[in-house]
Design a protein around this motif. Structure first.
Motif, PDB file in Angstrom:
ATOM      1  N   THR A   1       0.833  -1.199   0.000  1.00 42.17           N
ATOM      2  CA  THR A   1       0.000   0.000   0.000  1.00 42.17           C
ATOM      3  C   THR A   1       0.868   1.250   0.000  1.00 42.17           C
ATOM      4  O   THR A   1       2.073   1.190   0.254  1.00 42.17           O
ATOM      5  N   THR A   2       0.242   2.378  -0.257  1.00 39.60           N
ATOM      6  CA  THR A   2       0.993   3.633  -0.280  1.00 39.60           C
ATOM      7  C   THR A   2       1.511   4.019   1.097  1.00 39.60           C
ATOM      8  O   THR A   2       2.428   4.823   1.200  1.00 39.60           O
ATOM      9  N   ASN A   3       0.941   3.461   2.156  1.00 39.14           N
ATOM     10  CA  ASN A   3       1.475   3.759   3.488  1.00 39.14           C
ATOM     11  C   ASN A   3       2.387   2.653   4.009  1.00 39.14           C
ATOM     12  O   ASN A   3       2.698   2.599   5.186  1.00 39.14           O
ATOM     13  N   GLY A   4       2.844   1.780   3.086  1.00 37.94           N
ATOM     14  CA  GLY A   4       3.879   0.813   3.431  1.00 37.94           C
ATOM     15  C   GLY A   4       3.409  -0.531   3.955  1.00 37.94           C
ATOM     16  O   GLY A   4       4.237  -1.391   4.253  1.00 37.94           O
ATOM     17  N   GLN A   5       2.108  -0.751   4.083  1.00 38.14           N
ATOM     18  CA  GLN A   5       1.626  -2.063   4.513  1.00 38.14           C
ATOM     19  C   GLN A   5       1.834  -3.060   3.374  1.00 38.14           C
ATOM     20  O   GLN A   5       1.646  -2.730   2.202  1.00 38.14           O
ATOM     21  N   THR A   6       2.211  -4.285   3.733  1.00 33.29           N
ATOM     22  CA  THR A   6       2.426  -5.325   2.730  1.00 33.29           C
ATOM     23  C   THR A   6       1.486  -6.484   3.008  1.00 33.29           C
ATOM     24  O   THR A   6       1.402  -6.980   4.124  1.00 33.29           O
ATOM     25  N   TYR A   7       0.776  -6.893   1.959  1.00 33.24           N
ATOM     26  CA  TYR A   7      -0.140  -8.028   2.036  1.00 33.24           C
ATOM     27  C   TYR A   7       0.387  -9.105   1.102  1.00 33.24           C
ATOM     28  O   TYR A   7       0.654  -8.841  -0.068  1.00 33.24           O
ATOM     29  N   HIS A   8       0.520 -10.320   1.608  1.00 28.58           N
ATOM     30  CA  HIS A   8       1.007 -11.444   0.821  1.00 28.58           C
ATOM     31  C   HIS A   8      -0.157 -12.393   0.530  1.00 28.58           C
ATOM     32  O   HIS A   8      -0.892 -12.769   1.437  1.00 28.58           O
ATOM     33  N   TYR A   9      -0.280 -12.766  -0.733  1.00 30.29           N
ATOM     34  CA  TYR A   9      -1.338 -13.666  -1.183  1.00 30.29           C
ATOM     35  C   TYR A   9      -0.709 -14.818  -1.956  1.00 30.29           C
ATOM     36  O   TYR A   9       0.415 -14.705  -2.445  1.00 30.29           O
ATOM     37  N   ILE A  10      -1.460 -15.903  -2.088  1.00 30.28           N
ATOM     38  CA  ILE A  10      -1.072 -16.971  -3.004  1.00 30.28           C
ATOM     39  C   ILE A  10      -2.239 -17.216  -3.957  1.00 30.28           C
ATOM     40  O   ILE A  10      -3.401 -17.079  -3.583  1.00 30.28           O
ATOM     41  N   ILE A  11      -1.893 -17.562  -5.180  1.00 35.95           N
ATOM     42  CA  ILE A  11      -2.922 -17.827  -6.189  1.00 35.95           C
ATOM     43  C   ILE A  11      -3.510 -19.211  -5.938  1.00 35.95           C
ATOM     44  O   ILE A  11      -2.785 -20.200  -5.842  1.00 35.95           O
ATOM     45  N   THR A  12      -4.830 -19.247  -5.803  1.00 35.81           N
ATOM     46  CA  THR A  12      -5.510 -20.495  -5.472  1.00 35.81           C
ATOM     47  C   THR A  12      -6.431 -21.008  -6.576  1.00 35.81           C
ATOM     48  O   THR A  12      -6.816 -22.173  -6.560  1.00 35.81           O
ATOM     49  N   ASN A  13      -6.778 -20.152  -7.528  1.00 37.43           N
ATOM     50  CA  ASN A  13      -7.722 -20.578  -8.559  1.00 37.43           C
ATOM     51  C   ASN A  13      -7.577 -19.691  -9.793  1.00 37.43           C
ATOM     52  O   ASN A  13      -7.260 -18.507  -9.672  1.00 37.43           O
ATOM     53  N   ARG A  14      -7.816 -20.275 -10.939  1.00 35.44           N
ATOM     54  CA  ARG A  14      -7.855 -19.522 -12.189  1.00 35.44           C
ATOM     55  C   ARG A  14      -8.995 -20.078 -13.016  1.00 35.44           C
ATOM     56  O   ARG A  14      -9.166 -21.292 -13.114  1.00 35.44           O
ATOM     57  N   GLU A  15      -9.775 -19.204 -13.591  1.00 39.86           N
ATOM     58  CA  GLU A  15     -10.857 -19.655 -14.452  1.00 39.86           C
ATOM     59  C   GLU A  15     -11.046 -18.668 -15.594  1.00 39.86           C
ATOM     60  O   GLU A  15     -10.594 -17.527 -15.517  1.00 39.86           O
ATOM     61  N   THR A  16     -11.682 -19.125 -16.637  1.00 40.40           N
ATOM     62  CA  THR A  16     -12.019 -18.278 -17.767  1.00 40.40           C
ATOM     63  C   THR A  16     -13.515 -18.045 -17.730  1.00 40.40           C
ATOM     64  O   THR A  16     -14.291 -19.000 -17.604  1.00 40.40           O
ATOM     65  N   ILE A  17     -13.907 -16.785 -17.787  1.00 40.01           N
ATOM     66  CA  ILE A  17     -15.320 -16.436 -17.731  1.00 40.01           C
ATOM     67  C   ILE A  17     -15.709 -15.698 -19.011  1.00 40.01           C
ATOM     68  O   ILE A  17     -14.857 -15.206 -19.740  1.00 40.01           O
ATOM     69  N   GLU A  18     -16.993 -15.624 -19.255  1.00 39.97           N
ATOM     70  CA  GLU A  18     -17.502 -14.907 -20.417  1.00 39.97           C
ATOM     71  C   GLU A  18     -17.136 -13.425 -20.305  1.00 39.97           C
ATOM     72  O   GLU A  18     -17.050 -12.883 -19.197  1.00 39.97           O
ATOM     73  N   PRO A  19     -16.945 -12.750 -21.428  1.00 42.28           N
ATOM     74  CA  PRO A  19     -16.550 -11.338 -21.363  1.00 42.28           C
ATOM     75  C   PRO A  19     -17.596 -10.441 -20.719  1.00 42.28           C
ATOM     76  O   PRO A  19     -17.274  -9.392 -20.178  1.00 42.28           O
ATOM     77  N   THR A  20     -18.846 -10.877 -20.726  1.00 43.07           N
ATOM     78  CA  THR A  20     -19.918 -10.081 -20.119  1.00 43.07           C
ATOM     79  C   THR A  20     -20.230 -10.495 -18.682  1.00 43.07           C
ATOM     80  O   THR A  20     -21.083  -9.903 -18.041  1.00 43.07           O
ATOM     81  N   ALA A  21     -19.535 -11.494 -18.152  1.00 42.30           N
ATOM     82  CA  ALA A  21     -19.811 -12.028 -16.816  1.00 42.30           C
ATOM     83  C   ALA A  21     -18.945 -11.368 -15.754  1.00 42.30           C
ATOM     84  O   ALA A  21     -18.484 -12.025 -14.822  1.00 42.30           O
ATOM     85  N   VAL A  22     -18.749 -10.077 -15.884  1.00 41.16           N
ATOM     86  CA  VAL A  22     -17.873  -9.366 -14.956  1.00 41.16           C
ATOM     87  C   VAL A  22     -18.419  -9.395 -13.531  1.00 41.16           C
ATOM     88  O   VAL A  22     -17.662  -9.288 -12.568  1.00 41.16           O
ATOM     89  N   ASP A  23     -19.719  -9.614 -13.353  1.00 38.70           N
ATOM     90  CA  ASP A  23     -20.290  -9.705 -12.009  1.00 38.70           C
ATOM     91  C   ASP A  23     -19.691 -10.873 -11.216  1.00 38.70           C
ATOM     92  O   ASP A  23     -19.714 -10.868  -9.987  1.00 38.70           O
TER      93      ASP A  23
END
Length: 194
Positions: free
Chosen positions: A137-159
């Protein structure tokens, strides 16, 4: 018959030339976005966090560069990117940097989108599960994540990128981009490492 053949040849030459022009245009646009992101990232490191907010939830501190608010940077070491993230979504801003589409890192429902430029989110389509994602973040906080899933969705399914905080507990950060020609969206889910 001769006129038809000539016309078809000219049409073919025009189509090939337009294909080369579009390829050149897309490569130029991607390189300009990479350069802009690097410049903004360097400037963002020099900017002190401001008390004002740049998002509708009113929680995240922002740094401002050239009149645009940023929530920080996102880094994905496995694909070699570190990019500034604009606080507010606009299609024009995505030509420069990834943008916060919705949510917050404070409420674990942050959604970040970017174009599929080679130096932005193009590699999401093939990134390995378990890869690390670092949000600073801009105030120096660091958040660490790991990628758990990947999927392909329709271009109109942004919801589908939004988190229903009442029922979704398996992800805290979403990253998404389009596939070539915008035929679909690649959606990557990440879990916060506690």
């Amino acid at each position: 018959m001769r006129v038809v053949k000539l016309f078809l040849r000219l049409l073919g030459v025009c189509l090939i030339a337009s294909g080369f022009w579009w390829a050149w245009h897309n490569i130029s646009e991607a390189k300009a976005a990479a350069n802009a992101s690097l410049t903004i990232e360097n400037q963002l490191e020099q900017v002190s966090t401001q008390d004002k907010t740049g998002s509708e939830d009113g929680e995240m501190a922002v740094g401002t560069v050239d009149g645009t608010d940023y929530i920080g940077t996102i880094e994905i070491p496995a694909i070699g990117i570190k990019l500034p993230v604009a606080a507010n979504y606009s299609f024009e801003q995505m030509s420069l940097t990834p943008t916060r589409y919705a949510g917050s890192f404070y409420t674990n429902d942050l959604v970040i989108c970017a174009h599929n430029y080679p130096y932005h989110f193009d590699s999401l389509k093939s990134i390995a599960m378990g890869s690390e994602v670092i949000l600073t973040t801009t105030n120096g906080q660091t958040y660490h994540y790991i990628i758990t899933n990947r999927e392909t969705i329709e271009p109109t399914a942004v919801d589908q990128v939004f988190k229903d905080t009442a029922t979704d507990t398996d992800w805290d950060l979403s990253l998404f981009t389009c596939t070539p020609a915008g035929l679909a969206r690649v959606l990557v889910r990440c879990s916060l490492v506690k």
